[in-house]
Design an enzyme around this catalytic site. Structure first.
Site, mmCIF file in Angstrom:
data_model
loop_
_atom_site.group_PDB
_atom_site.id
_atom_site.type_symbol
_atom_site.label_atom_id
_atom_site.label_comp_id
_atom_site.label_asym_id
_atom_site.label_seq_id
_atom_site.Cartn_x
_atom_site.Cartn_y
_atom_site.Cartn_z
ATOM 1 N N CYS A 45 9.000 -1.117 -3.610
ATOM 2 C CA CYS A 45 8.017 -0.248 -4.155
ATOM 3 C C CYS A 45 7.194 -1.066 -5.304
ATOM 4 O O CYS A 45 7.804 -1.531 -6.223
ATOM 5 C CB CYS A 45 8.658 0.792 -4.608
ATOM 6 S SG CYS A 45 7.869 2.158 -5.363
ATOM 7 N N LYS B 295 11.834 9.107 3.706
ATOM 8 C CA LYS B 295 11.388 8.633 2.576
ATOM 9 C C LYS B 295 12.542 8.268 1.693
ATOM 10 O O LYS B 295 13.439 8.248 1.862
ATOM 11 C CB LYS B 295 10.635 9.845 1.783
ATOM 12 C CG LYS B 295 10.041 9.353 0.560
ATOM 13 C CD LYS B 295 8.893 10.405 0.199
ATOM 14 C CE LYS B 295 8.036 9.891 -1.172
ATOM 15 N NZ LYS B 295 7.673 8.478 -1.033
ATOM 16 N N LYS C 289 13.918 -4.104 3.230
ATOM 17 C CA LYS C 289 12.184 -3.910 3.123
ATOM 18 C C LYS C 289 11.615 -4.733 2.099
ATOM 19 O O LYS C 289 11.889 -4.403 0.992
ATOM 20 C CB LYS C 289 11.819 -2.481 3.226
ATOM 21 C CG LYS C 289 10.138 -2.323 3.378
ATOM 22 C CD LYS C 289 10.093 -1.031 3.493
ATOM 23 C CE LYS C 289 8.459 -0.563 3.828
ATOM 24 N NZ LYS C 289 8.085 0.627 3.844
ATOM 25 N N GLY D 152 2.946 3.869 9.937
ATOM 26 C CA GLY D 152 2.727 4.961 8.774
ATOM 27 C C GLY D 152 1.624 5.586 8.688
ATOM 28 O O GLY D 152 1.330 6.763 9.155
ATOM 29 N N LEU E 232 8.176 7.635 -6.256
ATOM 30 C CA LEU E 232 9.243 7.813 -5.636
ATOM 31 C C LEU E 232 9.969 9.185 -6.025
ATOM 32 O O LEU E 232 11.111 9.492 -6.203
ATOM 33 C CB LEU E 232 10.581 6.789 -6.054
ATOM 34 C CG LEU E 232 10.082 5.322 -5.515
ATOM 35 C CD1 LEU E 232 11.146 4.307 -6.275
ATOM 36 C CD2 LEU E 232 10.123 5.067 -4.012
ATOM 37 N N ILE F 122 6.037 -5.217 6.115
ATOM 38 C CA ILE F 122 5.985 -5.254 4.652
ATOM 39 C C ILE F 122 5.860 -3.921 3.990
ATOM 40 O O ILE F 122 5.531 -2.731 4.758
ATOM 41 C CB ILE F 122 4.939 -5.891 4.091
ATOM 42 C CG1 ILE F 122 3.492 -5.378 4.752
ATOM 43 C CG2 ILE F 122 5.053 -7.442 4.364
ATOM 44 C CD1 ILE F 122 2.311 -6.500 4.006
ATOM 45 N N ALA G 32 0.537 5.913 -5.297
ATOM 46 C CA ALA G 32 1.652 5.753 -6.373
ATOM 47 C C ALA G 32 2.325 7.079 -6.613
ATOM 48 O O ALA G 32 1.754 7.792 -7.480
ATOM 49 C CB ALA G 32 1.237 5.183 -7.604
HETATM 50 C C1 LIG Z 1 2.130 8.023 0.670
HETATM 51 C C2 LIG Z 1 3.067 6.776 0.995
HETATM 52 C C3 LIG Z 1 4.316 6.894 0.694
HETATM 53 C C4 LIG Z 1 5.139 5.860 0.668
HETATM 54 N N1 LIG Z 1 6.417 6.051 0.565
HETATM 55 C C5 LIG Z 1 7.356 5.084 0.743
HETATM 56 C C6 LIG Z 1 8.597 5.181 0.379
HETATM 57 O O1 LIG Z 1 9.034 6.049 -0.067
HETATM 58 N N2 LIG Z 1 9.447 4.019 0.722
HETATM 59 C C7 LIG Z 1 8.952 3.017 1.196
HETATM 60 O O2 LIG Z 1 9.967 1.961 1.355
HETATM 61 N N3 LIG Z 1 7.857 2.668 1.613
HETATM 62 C C8 LIG Z 1 6.810 3.643 1.345
HETATM 63 N N4 LIG Z 1 5.567 3.645 1.758
HETATM 64 C C9 LIG Z 1 4.988 2.266 2.391
HETATM 65 C C10 LIG Z 1 4.951 2.622 4.046
HETATM 66 O O3 LIG Z 1 6.403 2.866 4.408
HETATM 67 C C11 LIG Z 1 4.843 1.232 4.664
HETATM 68 O O4 LIG Z 1 5.376 0.028 4.375
HETATM 69 C C12 LIG Z 1 3.311 0.862 4.386
HETATM 70 O O5 LIG Z 1 2.290 2.109 4.341
HETATM 71 C C13 LIG Z 1 2.457 0.163 5.382
HETATM 72 O O6 LIG Z 1 2.447 0.583 6.450
HETATM 73 P P1 LIG Z 1 1.225 1.328 7.125
HETATM 74 O O7 LIG Z 1 -0.002 0.626 7.035
HETATM 75 O O8 LIG Z 1 1.399 1.734 8.630
HETATM 76 O O9 LIG Z 1 1.218 2.660 6.333
HETATM 77 C C14 LIG Z 1 4.609 4.697 1.465
HETATM 78 C C15 LIG Z 1 3.293 4.538 2.131
HETATM 79 C C16 LIG Z 1 2.553 5.850 1.893
HETATM 80 C C17 LIG Z 1 1.100 5.500 2.199
#
Ligand SMILES: Cc1cc2nc3c(=O)[nH]c(=O)nc-3n(C[C@H](O)[C@H](O)[C@H](O)COP(=O)(O)O)c2cc1C
Length: 349
Positions: free
Chosen positions: A174, A90, A209, A309, A118, A235, A115
């Protein structure tokens, strides 16, 4: 059916001459406009799925996406045991942050909107967990970092690397925290400053990213690569919100958040495709991957590796094994000797 023709041609070529040299030539042929990427993502000989991603050796191209499962070595180990080829933590910053008040995540008919704000323990505290995680993991550990200035990004990245991070991923995407994340990644000038600062501070690979919430993600990717990015992750979540019809109010405490899961896959695929046409460094595809077929589509679009994710919430850690098994079966069925041979293949037709 449409993809069969070129693949059958390749198969025939290999049947006539199956030496390693020929297979290598085929790979170069497939990457002829892209020799830097071909070298950076060189297949390790012993395994069809193993890749060398900007210097990191991964047993397969799947990785845990940032933020999905927190910060502890136990969860990272569970994901690695589930078959992930690398772990991304994270996002961590310079100082501890408690994040937003609940609700921070809500489920919609097409994915999650989150949301979180962070939340993180700060790099000093998290460094201890990095050290512990490195003791138990047998796959690369990539630490996701964020900051409010270029100096902060660089300081956090340096502390992460000193603690044992194999690479850093810069969260410049983010969508829901002010003065960091996408506010940096949407501005090529500030992005350049951040990437250059981190690049001149740490000696490990730097992944950047990116946010889909921009006019031209390829232009942003190019700015990151010109500033020294070793790979691009595409993304992060798509800016979104949810409203409760009964209370007539936004559901998330921050009102606006980011959408993840299957709904964003076509957006993510398009982003990877456009970035592949613009830059030569490896791309890590992320967004809505739920099975091996999604993963293959990202590889064909130009991703050299994949982050997974949201789907973990429903399918659990074994999604990584299931995905790699599916990719492997696909490669075998189509006559490919290495996952690298299909990277960007959809651009060739
Ligand atoms: C609950 C949650 C927390 C996330 N926290 C972060 C984060 O701390 N840093 C980050 O770069 N992306 C974060 N993401 C984004 C994911 O890493 C990823 O880019 C996004 O969810 C798309 O991939 P997915 O559809 O496979 O989940 C978060 C996503 C979710 C759902």
């Amino acid at each position: 059916m449409e993809q069969k023709k070129p693949n059958q041609k390749l198969k025939r070529k290999r049947r006539n001459n199956t030496s390693h040299k020929t297979a290598y030539k085929t790979k170069l042929y497939l990457n002829k406009n892209n020799s830097t990427r071909a070298l950076a993502v060189e297949t390790l000989k012993e395994n069809r799925l193993a890749i060398n991603l900007a210097g990191l050796k991964l047993p397969n191209p799947t990785m845990l996406a940032s933020g999905i499962l927190g910060y502890t070595k136990e969860t990272f180990k569970t994901i690695a045991d589930g078959g992930a080829g690398a772990i991304v933590t994270k996002s961590v910053g310079l100082k501890p942050r408690s994040g937003y008040a609940n609700p921070t995540v809500t489920q919609t008919s097409c994915g999650l909107v989150n949301a979180m704000g962070l939340p993180n323990p700060g790099i000093e505290e998290f460094a201890k967990e990095i050290i512990e995680a490195k003791r138990v993991l047998n796959v690369p550990l990539i630490v996701s970092v964020y900051g409010f200035t270029a100096e902060e990004y660089a300081t956090v990245a340096k502390k992460a690397v000193v603690a044992g991070a194999d690479a850093v991923e810069l969260n410049v995407s983010c969508p829901h925290v002010r003065e960091t994340g996408s506010e940096i990644g949407q501005n090529p000038t500030i992005l350049k400053e951040v990437v250059e600062k981190v690049k001149s501070t740490v000696q490990k690979p730097i992944f950047v990213k990116l946010s889909p919430n921009v006019t031209s993600i390829a232009e942003i990717a190019e700015a990151a690569v010109n500033a020294g990015a070793d790979a691009i992750t595409a993304i992060n979540t798509v800016k979104a919100m949810a409203i409760d019809a009964e209370t007539a109010k936004p559901i998330l405490s921050n009102k606006v958040g980011g959408l993840s899961g299957p709904a964003i896959k076509p957006i993510a695929l398009r982003c990877v495709y456009e970035i592949y046409e613009r830059v030569k460094v490896p791309i890590i595809g992320c967004g809505g991957i739920t099975n091996w077929r999604d993963a293959v589509e990202f590889l064909l679009a130009g991703a050299s590796a994949l982050q997974i994710g949201t789907v973990i919430a429903t399918k659990g850690p074994n999604i990584f094994k299931a995905t790699t098994r599916g990719i492997n079966a696909y490669l075998k069925r189509k006559g490919f000797r290495s996952v690298n041979e299909i990277v960007g293949l959809s651009h060739k037709s």
